[in-house]
Design a protein around this motif. Structure first.
Motif, PDB file in Angstrom:
ATOM      1  N   VAL A 220       0.856  -1.183   0.000  1.00 55.26           N
ATOM      2  CA  VAL A 220       0.000   0.000   0.000  1.00 55.26           C
ATOM      3  C   VAL A 220       0.893   1.233   0.000  1.00 55.26           C
ATOM      4  N   HIS A 221       0.647   2.141  -0.966  1.00 54.46           N
ATOM      5  CA  HIS A 221       1.446   3.350  -1.107  1.00 54.46           C
ATOM      6  C   HIS A 221       0.565   4.590  -1.086  1.00 54.46           C
ATOM      7  N   ALA A 222       1.143   5.695  -0.647  1.00 60.42           N
ATOM      8  CA  ALA A 222       0.481   6.994  -0.737  1.00 60.42           C
ATOM      9  C   ALA A 222       0.327   7.397  -2.203  1.00 60.42           C
ATOM     10  N   PHE A 223      -0.780   8.100  -2.496  1.00 60.79           N
ATOM     11  CA  PHE A 223      -0.987   8.571  -3.873  1.00 60.79           C
ATOM     12  C   PHE A 223      -1.375  10.039  -3.883  1.00 60.79           C
ATOM     13  N   LEU A 224      -1.159  10.648  -5.065  1.00 61.38           N
ATOM     14  CA  LEU A 224      -1.663  11.972  -5.417  1.00 61.38           C
ATOM     15  C   LEU A 224      -2.494  11.813  -6.675  1.00 61.38           C
ATOM     16  N   ALA A 240       7.766  -0.783   2.700  1.00 60.11           N
ATOM     17  CA  ALA A 240       6.730  -1.294   1.799  1.00 60.11           C
ATOM     18  C   ALA A 240       5.457  -0.461   1.844  1.00 60.11           C
ATOM     19  N   TYR A 241       5.265   0.305   2.912  1.00 60.44           N
ATOM     20  CA  TYR A 241       3.960   0.915   3.167  1.00 60.44           C
ATOM     21  C   TYR A 241       4.083   2.425   3.335  1.00 60.44           C
ATOM     22  N   SER A 242       3.103   3.157   2.786  1.00 60.57           N
ATOM     23  CA  SER A 242       2.960   4.581   3.064  1.00 60.57           C
ATOM     24  C   SER A 242       1.509   4.968   2.881  1.00 60.57           C
ATOM     25  N   ARG A 243       1.097   6.053   3.546  1.00 56.95           N
ATOM     26  CA  ARG A 243      -0.239   6.607   3.342  1.00 56.95           C
ATOM     27  C   ARG A 243      -0.156   8.115   3.461  1.00 56.95           C
TER      28      ARG A 243
END
Length: 334
Positions: A220-224, A240-243
């Motif tokens: 799971v990754h942060a998005f714009l 592996a992960y960002s929000r």
């Protein structure tokens, strides 16, 4: 020349038991924040400003959480009713105090976002069904649904901008997607960068949305997201992960990310520098902090609210650029 930041502890209430404070929202000016600190009732919602510090804003009966604040100092969140399992969304105003916004017929509602017009978004149980449904509240129409609902499907609303555009998550069987909604065009789902999951957490006044999405690498990754470029992965701090939690009107994004060593750190992202570790930017260890995590909001002056950690305890902190002058005339606190 590198920008220099300072970290300000927003304070905590006196507590008999575990002591903590969390900050969840900052207004666009960067001069007021909201969250919750410990109290003998449990969580106690607060408003903070540099003149008055942290002040308790009350309750609908028992525990309360402040989750979002606008430029007028109005706050929304949720509070438990006295001697009840019910929790209701509220609107707190500096002049009139705390207003119970009710529910869509169930026992629980949560106010998650407020714009400068005073519109509140969040989610509520719909009748006896313990399934959250997104709502929009204003002082003319009260609490209303704005997304078509189907039995068993759910939705949440996390943020609303001054144009009335809303973002959150729409959940159908096998599909949990971020969306953008406005009164003219209705709901547009934003898709995802991997199988089945995305969530819209913040929206600015330019209609840019940030949040988190599944990726093809099963992370799971942060998005714009914006209407021109669609959804873009903004990466991680090496893990592996960002929000992403929030975006200001200059396109700066804050949130949290795993590092390469597996720790969770707050981040600041912009188009020029990409994703940067807030603890490193603010030199947090030099000023006695173990870590900065869980950045929840960023103002248009670049001030950020997050969680500071010392010896396993959590503190509500404001991370601001040195020599910041607040828009209403007073300087940053000492």
């Amino acid at each position: 020349q590198a920008i220099e930041y300072r970290i300000i502890d927003l304070g905590r209430f006196d507590c008999l038991y575990a002591s903590y404070a969390h900050v969840y929202g900052i207004n666009e000016y960067g001069n007021k924040a909201t969250g919750a600190s410990c109290s003998d009732l449990g969580d106690a919602a607060f408003i903070w400003d540099a003149v008055n510090g942290m002040q308790y804003i009350g309750t609908l009966g028992s525990r309360s959480l402040g989750l979002s604040i606008n430029n007028n100092g109005q706050i929304t969140g949720t509070s438990r009713l006295l001697d009840s399992s019910q929790e209701h969304a509220f609107l707190w105003d500096p002049s009139t105090g705390m207003l119970d916004l009710g529910t869509l017929g169930g026992d629980v509602s949560v106010g998650r976002g407020i714009n400068n017009i005073g519109q509140v978004v969040g989610d509520s149980y719909f009748g006896p069904n313990p399934t959250p449904i997104a709502f929009l509240w204003d002082n003319v129409n009260g609490m209303q649904t704005f997304i078509e609902t189907v039995d068993g499907w759910s939705s949440t609303a996390f943020d609303v901008n001054d144009q009335g555009q809303i973002t959150g998550q729409y959940n159908a069987p096998g599909e949990h997607h971020a969306y953008i909604w406005d009164p003219t065009n209705g709901m547009q789902t934003l898709g995802s960068l991997g199988p089945g999951f995305s969530l819209g957490a913040g929206i600015n006044n330019n209609g840019q949305v940030v949040g988190s999405t599944a990726t093809m690498e099963d992370t799971v990754h942060a998005f714009l997201w914006d209407a021109t470029n669609g959804m873009q992965d903004i990466g991680t701090l090496g893990g592996a992960y960002s929000r992403a939690s929030d975006i200001n009107d200059h396109g700066q994004i804050v949130g949290s990310s795993d590092t390469g060593s597996g720790e969770s750190h707050a981040f600041l992202w912009d188009i020029e520098n990409g994703m940067q570790d807030l603890c490193v930017l603010a030199r947090c260890t030099e000023s006695g902090w173990d870590n900065i995590d869980d950045a929840q909001g960023i103002a248009n002056n670049g001030s950020i609210v997050a969680t500071g950690e010392i010896d396993g305890e959590s503190y509500a902190v404001l991370i601001m650029i040195n020599d910041t002058i607040f828009s209403d005339g007073f300087e940053d606190p000492d």
